[in-house]
Each structure stands twice: as structure tokens, then as C-alpha cells.
Motif scaffolding. Structure first.
Motif, PDB file in Angstrom:
ATOM      1  N   GLN A 194       0.930  -1.238   0.002  1.00 17.57           N
ATOM      2  CA  GLN A 194       0.089   0.152  -0.003  1.00 17.57           C
ATOM      3  C   GLN A 194       1.000   1.218  -0.165  1.00 17.57           C
ATOM      4  O   GLN A 194       0.348   2.082  -0.532  1.00 17.57           O
ATOM      5  CB  GLN A 194      -1.068  -0.233   1.287  1.00 17.57           C
ATOM      6  CG  GLN A 194      -1.774   1.251   1.233  1.00 17.57           C
ATOM      7  CD  GLN A 194      -2.871   0.945   2.425  1.00 17.57           C
ATOM      8  OE1 GLN A 194      -4.141   1.418   2.075  1.00 17.57           O
ATOM      9  NE2 GLN A 194      -2.535   0.804   3.477  1.00 17.57           N
ATOM     10  N   THR A 195       1.966   1.249   0.944  1.00 14.67           N
ATOM     11  CA  THR A 195       2.838   2.277   0.818  1.00 14.67           C
ATOM     12  C   THR A 195       3.498   2.550  -0.243  1.00 14.67           C
ATOM     13  O   THR A 195       3.544   3.936  -1.019  1.00 14.67           O
ATOM     14  CB  THR A 195       3.765   2.210   1.855  1.00 14.67           C
ATOM     15  OG1 THR A 195       3.109   2.313   3.254  1.00 14.67           O
ATOM     16  CG2 THR A 195       4.893   3.418   1.890  1.00 14.67           C
TER      17      THR A 195
ATOM     18  N   LEU B 211       2.341   1.882  -3.503  1.00 12.00           N
ATOM     19  CA  LEU B 211       1.476   2.369  -4.224  1.00 12.00           C
ATOM     20  C   LEU B 211       0.983   3.826  -4.292  1.00 12.00           C
ATOM     21  O   LEU B 211       0.921   4.452  -5.012  1.00 12.00           O
ATOM     22  CB  LEU B 211       0.368   1.513  -4.523  1.00 12.00           C
ATOM     23  CG  LEU B 211       0.440  -0.136  -4.848  1.00 12.00           C
ATOM     24  CD1 LEU B 211      -0.774  -0.714  -4.799  1.00 12.00           C
ATOM     25  CD2 LEU B 211       0.966  -0.192  -6.429  1.00 12.00           C
ATOM     26  N   LYS B 212       0.876   4.166  -2.927  1.00 15.84           N
ATOM     27  CA  LYS B 212       0.690   5.595  -2.497  1.00 15.84           C
ATOM     28  C   LYS B 212       1.898   6.435  -2.938  1.00 15.84           C
ATOM     29  O   LYS B 212       1.603   7.593  -3.197  1.00 15.84           O
ATOM     30  CB  LYS B 212       0.341   5.534  -1.066  1.00 15.84           C
ATOM     31  CG  LYS B 212      -1.130   5.137  -0.849  1.00 15.84           C
ATOM     32  CD  LYS B 212      -1.351   5.438   0.759  1.00 15.84           C
ATOM     33  CE  LYS B 212      -2.919   4.994   0.904  1.00 15.84           C
ATOM     34  NZ  LYS B 212      -3.536   5.364   2.579  1.00 15.84           N
ATOM     35  N   ASN B 213       2.857   5.885  -2.669  1.00 14.15           N
ATOM     36  CA  ASN B 213       4.046   6.757  -3.252  1.00 14.15           C
ATOM     37  C   ASN B 213       4.193   7.218  -4.471  1.00 14.15           C
ATOM     38  O   ASN B 213       4.745   8.413  -5.077  1.00 14.15           O
ATOM     39  CB  ASN B 213       5.500   6.031  -2.595  1.00 14.15           C
ATOM     40  CG  ASN B 213       5.750   5.842  -1.122  1.00 14.15           C
ATOM     41  OD1 ASN B 213       5.165   6.757  -0.554  1.00 14.15           O
ATOM     42  ND2 ASN B 213       6.852   5.256  -0.732  1.00 14.15           N
ATOM     43  N   ASN B 214       3.606   6.250  -5.361  1.00 16.84           N
ATOM     44  CA  ASN B 214       3.443   6.652  -6.765  1.00 16.84           C
ATOM     45  C   ASN B 214       2.159   6.812  -7.244  1.00 16.84           C
ATOM     46  O   ASN B 214       1.350   6.608  -7.946  1.00 16.84           O
ATOM     47  CB  ASN B 214       3.792   5.133  -7.473  1.00 16.84           C
ATOM     48  CG  ASN B 214       5.377   4.757  -7.291  1.00 16.84           C
ATOM     49  OD1 ASN B 214       6.132   5.214  -8.256  1.00 16.84           O
ATOM     50  ND2 ASN B 214       5.748   4.113  -6.305  1.00 16.84           N
ATOM     51  N   HIS B 215       1.988   8.072  -6.511  1.00 16.77           N
ATOM     52  CA  HIS B 215       0.563   8.573  -6.571  1.00 16.77           C
ATOM     53  C   HIS B 215       0.284   9.118  -8.170  1.00 16.77           C
ATOM     54  O   HIS B 215      -0.745   9.523  -8.269  1.00 16.77           O
ATOM     55  CB  HIS B 215       0.339   9.907  -5.746  1.00 16.77           C
ATOM     56  CG  HIS B 215       1.402  11.029  -5.603  1.00 16.77           C
ATOM     57  ND1 HIS B 215       1.333  11.940  -6.897  1.00 16.77           N
ATOM     58  CD2 HIS B 215       2.449  10.964  -5.177  1.00 16.77           C
ATOM     59  CE1 HIS B 215       2.338  12.808  -6.468  1.00 16.77           C
ATOM     60  NE2 HIS B 215       2.959  12.337  -5.868  1.00 16.77           N
TER      61      HIS B 215
ATOM     62  N   GLU C 183      -4.275   5.360  -7.401  1.00 11.99           N
ATOM     63  CA  GLU C 183      -5.046   6.020  -6.170  1.00 11.99           C
ATOM     64  C   GLU C 183      -5.465   4.852  -5.401  1.00 11.99           C
ATOM     65  O   GLU C 183      -6.174   3.918  -5.915  1.00 11.99           O
ATOM     66  CB  GLU C 183      -6.164   6.735  -6.853  1.00 11.99           C
ATOM     67  CG  GLU C 183      -7.000   7.744  -5.976  1.00 11.99           C
ATOM     68  CD  GLU C 183      -7.939   8.507  -6.537  1.00 11.99           C
ATOM     69  OE1 GLU C 183      -8.368   9.671  -6.093  1.00 11.99           O
ATOM     70  OE2 GLU C 183      -8.389   8.270  -7.686  1.00 11.99           O
ATOM     71  N   VAL C 184      -5.244   5.085  -4.358  1.00 11.03           N
ATOM     72  CA  VAL C 184      -5.599   3.844  -3.233  1.00 11.03           C
ATOM     73  C   VAL C 184      -6.759   4.439  -2.312  1.00 11.03           C
ATOM     74  O   VAL C 184      -6.508   5.399  -1.473  1.00 11.03           O
ATOM     75  CB  VAL C 184      -4.374   3.248  -2.377  1.00 11.03           C
ATOM     76  CG1 VAL C 184      -4.886   2.244  -1.500  1.00 11.03           C
ATOM     77  CG2 VAL C 184      -3.242   2.974  -3.282  1.00 11.03           C
ATOM     78  N   LEU C 185      -7.827   3.930  -2.393  1.00  7.65           N
ATOM     79  CA  LEU C 185      -9.237   4.508  -1.618  1.00  7.65           C
ATOM     80  C   LEU C 185     -10.002   3.344  -1.047  1.00  7.65           C
ATOM     81  O   LEU C 185     -10.106   2.192  -1.821  1.00  7.65           O
ATOM     82  CB  LEU C 185     -10.227   5.330  -2.523  1.00  7.65           C
ATOM     83  CG  LEU C 185      -9.479   6.578  -3.089  1.00  7.65           C
ATOM     84  CD1 LEU C 185     -10.384   6.955  -4.205  1.00  7.65           C
ATOM     85  CD2 LEU C 185      -9.166   7.538  -2.045  1.00  7.65           C
TER      86      LEU C 185
ATOM     87  N   VAL D  27      -7.460  -0.272  -5.344  1.00  9.19           N
ATOM     88  CA  VAL D  27      -6.505   0.413  -5.900  1.00  9.19           C
ATOM     89  C   VAL D  27      -7.036   0.498  -7.415  1.00  9.19           C
ATOM     90  O   VAL D  27      -7.526  -0.081  -7.998  1.00  9.19           O
ATOM     91  CB  VAL D  27      -5.081  -0.591  -6.188  1.00  9.19           C
ATOM     92  CG1 VAL D  27      -3.955   0.162  -6.884  1.00  9.19           C
ATOM     93  CG2 VAL D  27      -4.531  -1.102  -4.827  1.00  9.19           C
TER      94      VAL D  27
ATOM     95  N   ARG E  94      -5.073   6.134 -11.462  1.00 11.26           N
ATOM     96  CA  ARG E  94      -5.360   7.492 -11.753  1.00 11.26           C
ATOM     97  C   ARG E  94      -5.832   8.156 -12.917  1.00 11.26           C
ATOM     98  O   ARG E  94      -4.942   7.856 -13.905  1.00 11.26           O
ATOM     99  CB  ARG E  94      -4.409   8.364 -10.963  1.00 11.26           C
ATOM    100  CG  ARG E  94      -4.752   9.965 -10.611  1.00 11.26           C
ATOM    101  CD  ARG E  94      -3.549  10.531  -9.831  1.00 11.26           C
ATOM    102  NE  ARG E  94      -3.400   9.820  -8.680  1.00 11.26           N
ATOM    103  CZ  ARG E  94      -3.884  10.295  -7.361  1.00 11.26           C
ATOM    104  NH1 ARG E  94      -4.784  11.333  -7.488  1.00 11.26           N
ATOM    105  NH2 ARG E  94      -3.358   9.761  -6.400  1.00 11.26           N
TER     106      ARG E  94
END
Length: 296
Positions: A220-221, A223-227, A231-233, A237, A240
Motif C-alpha cells: 500500500q505504501t 502504491l501511494k508513493n507512486n501517486h 490512487e488507493v481508496l 487500487v 489515476r
């Protein structure tokens, strides 16, 4: 205790004692004020003239305590050090009693009362080391902190995971009939499907998962770093879609607007390079470079 000539500055925030969370003992004060008084008391016990100041920072906890001058001559350092040791041991005894009995004490003199009842003598093995260590059993953190937020992972590894997950989401798109495909606009941009983090993890190899599990937040981290791409909601996943990104409604200060402009097109657009439909935005609107010639 590091040296007689040392000076200190502390900005108290979280309510902790030497051996655990700080327990309130006065109802007439706010928790914050009582804790500030406790931290100041530590400074007094250590032989400092403790001064208080308020910082100009955007925080509700902005009171700082400063110790610049000693209250005793350097010749009394050994005596004061014994008093500090006794103070720490008393606080530890109180913490044990508080935990066992779940009772509260008055702030003034509560340590003396408890220690008279329970005894403040240390076990022999700890008593022997009390003179040679500041706090027996205390384990300070390592001087060099290991970064484990996926930021230190090899760039090649991160790029490979990002590409694999993106392809997984794109290929998970439900198959459409020929008639539906012909009736739809040919300019439709494929955003792919959304998958849960668990479903994504199930498609990654064991070696990749093992490396991710050693990082805080894991997959998760990363994927969020590669915003730019994901987009992780709510544990799912998505790829974006930058067409849906709304500009900030708040007017930014001039300095921040200038920084945003300077950061424009400093990196290549992942979608322009890897997405089968290219980028969903035209070059002039995309914050990322569509080709090396656009890089700033």
C-alpha cells in the motif's frame, strides 16, 4: 547528566514519563499544564534554572522549557547525580504501583508516600548498575534510523512493481462485445478496473511480497508513493485519471504558486510512456513531460 556544561531545550508534546505514559494526578490543572510542570520538575531535579517560553509555531503545544544555568557548583555534581538516580527510581516505583493498583496520587509528594509503602530499593543486580548507567534497562534507539517507508527500495524494483500492478488493473477490464466497442467513442481512455490490495498481492510473486513486507506499509505504501499512477481508496487500487483531478479551490500564496510552476514537467509522464492509450491529458495540460524534450 551528559556534562555539567550542557544546556537543553525541550518542546513537550506527548504525555510520557520515564517508564510509560504519564498519569494525571491533579484535576485542577489541564493535562497539558500538569505535564509541563512535570517536565519542568525534571529540570529542577537535574539542577537547572528552568525557563519557559512560547514558540511562534502553528501548534497548540508550543510551550518550550529551557535550561541554561545550573543551580549548584560543579563540585556537587556527584551528589546531584545521586538525587537524579533516586528521582528516576521513585518514578519507576510509582509507575509499577499505578499499573498494579490502578490508583491515583496527589502530585505533591506522591512518590515519597508510595515509596515508603512499597520500598524504593532496587534489586541487587540493578542496584549494582545504577551507579554506572543513567537508567538501568533503558534501550536508546539506534543513532542511524533505517528508512523503511519504501523510499529506499531500488528504483528498478519499484518501477517493475508499478508496471506489473498497472498491467494487472488494465487487463482486468471486462471484455466488451464488438457492437459495444463500435458504438462507443473511439477516444475513450482505458482506466482499467479497481482491485483490492489483497487481490493485487495475490498476483505478485513471493520474492516481491517478501521484500515489500520488510517495509512499513508494504504494498500500500509503495502504491501511494507512486501517486502519479495509482490512487488507493478504502483498500482498493485504481489507476489515476488525471482528467478528474480538480485544481485546488484555495488560492495559493505567491511563493507556493511559484514552486508549483517550477515543479511542472520535471519528470516524465508514466502514462505517456507505458499506458496503451497514452496520457489522458494533452501535453500542455499534463504536469509531467511527454517526452525528454519537454523536461525542465
Amino acid at each position: 547528566r551528559s556534562s555539567y556544561s550542557c544546556r537543553y531545550f525541550v518542546l513537550p508534546c506527548c504525555f510520557f514519563d520515564f517508564h510509560g505514559k504519564y498519569s494525571r494526578r491533579q484535576s485542577k490543572k489541564t493535562q497539558y499544564r500538569e505535564y509541563l510542570d512535570f517536565v519542568a520538575q525534571v529540570g529542577f531535579v537535574c539542577g537547572f534554572h528552568v525557563e519557559e517560553d512560547c514558540l511562534r509555531i502553528p501548534s497548540t503545544k508550543r510551550v518550550s522549557l529551557i535550561g541554561k544555568n545550573r543551580t549548584y557548583p560543579s563540585t556537587d555534581s556527584a551528589l546531584v547525580d545521586k538525587q537524579i538516580t533516586q528521582f528516576i527510581n521513585n518514578r519507576r516505583t510509582c509507575a509499577v504501583v499505578m499499573c498494579d493498583r490502578k490508583v491515583g496520587f496527589n502530585h505533591k509528594g506522591h512518590c515519597d508516600d508510595v515509596c515508603e509503602e512499597t520500598g524504593s530499593e532496587l534489586p541487587e543486580d540493578e542496584a549494582e548498575t545504577a551507579g554506572t548507567t543513567w537508567m538501568p534497562g533503558f534501550q536508546p534507539r539506534e543513532k542511524v534510523q533505517q528508512i523503511r517507508n519504501c523510499a529506499s527500495l531500488p528504483r528498478e524494483f519499484v518501477d517493475e512493481v508499478v508496471l506489473n500492478v498497472a498491467n494487472l488493473l488494465l487487463n482486468a477490464t471486462p471484455q466488451k462485445s464488438c457492437s459495444n466497442m463500435q458504438s462507443e467513442n473511439t477516444n475513450t481512455w482505458n482506466q482499467g478496473e479497481s482491485l483490492s490490495l489483497k487481490e493485487v498481492a495475490e498476483h505478485l510473486n513471493k520474492e516481491t511480497l517478501k521484500k515489500l513486507k520488510s517495509e512499513y506499509g508494504g504494498l500500500q505504501t509503495l502504491l501511494k508513493n507512486n501517486h502519479q499512477v495509482f490512487e488507493v481508496l478504502n483498500g482498493r487500487v485504481h489507476i489515476r485519471d488525471w482528467r478528474k483531478e480538480k485544481p485546488s479551490s484555495k488560492s495559493k500564496p505567491e511563493a507556493k504558486r511559484r514552486l508549483s510552476a517550477e515543479a511542472f514537467k520535471t519528470r516524465l509522464c508514466w502514462f505517456f510512456i507505458h499506458h496503451p492509450d497514452g496520457c489522458s491529458l494533452p501535453s500542455e495540460s499534463c504536469p509531467y513531460a511527454h517526452g525528454t524534450e519537454e523536461l525542465r
